[in-house]
Enzyme design. Sequence first.
Site: not given
Length: 298
Positions: A22, A25, A64, A71-72, A117, A148, A162, A272
Amino acid sequence: MTSSSVVDKPPVRRVAIFGGTHGNELSGVFLVKHWQEYGAEIQRTGVEVKPFLTNPRAVKKCTRYIDCDLNRVFDPDNLGRTVVEDIPYEVRRAQEINHIFGPKGSDDAYDLIFDLHNTTSNMGGTLILENSRDDFTIHICNVHMIYYGYINNLLHLQTGVEVGPQPQGVVRADILDKMRKIVKHGLDFVQLFNEGKEFPPCAIEVFKIMEKVDYPRNKNDEVIAIIHPKLQDQDWQPLNNGDPLFLTLDGEVIAYKGDCTVYPTFINEAAYYEKKQAFVKTVKVNLTAKHIRSSWKP
């Protein structure tokens, strides 16, 4: 622990790092561009690590996507479409990526991909698992949590890293650093595995997506209520029956109605709105992984 209970897995020889799937991002975009020029920190002995800018046209426009969400479109139908002049740019790009790093599911495919992302939601660092039954990726998540401190593991039908919250088209130093550490620790795990380190059985707690929840809408399909202040930024926190979800502009509170505790995430994600998704409901589940080691012997 007997040797017969250890699962031998092939070594990881090729790893890809995707940024800019995207184009707005920007943590992954900045990191991939940096690593393409100065890649020493991501190189590991015996492993080919390739940073790759997946959607350069969208990156250039800081949007985006150009025609559709890249991504789809990595599904068999789109990957198998005939290339014609009016094919969406991202479908053509998905086919190119599949050719370079795949074909998907084949012996020639890259062993591991980190798809980077950002989210505008307050999700922290989240690993999105491709396969809930894959011992190797479950161990990666487990090691991440040890190194982490905290990683939310989101069980879904794609793989990715993400990290948020970060606005679209913006780079935050703290978010970029968090993403950078996730990738570097993942590569460290790969090197340790390839060098023969064994990883004993483990169990991790993950969040499994159950349902996508839309905003309340009127008869014209327009949003008529917004995320309630008490829900905003509460990703991964328990949501119980009666807790506030939405707030109309007239001040009406719309509460959650459910018979079990859920854990919302991707709350008020900017990308979204077009997908009619206010947040997703998840539940906690446990995943287990077997004792693994590399099948390669020096």
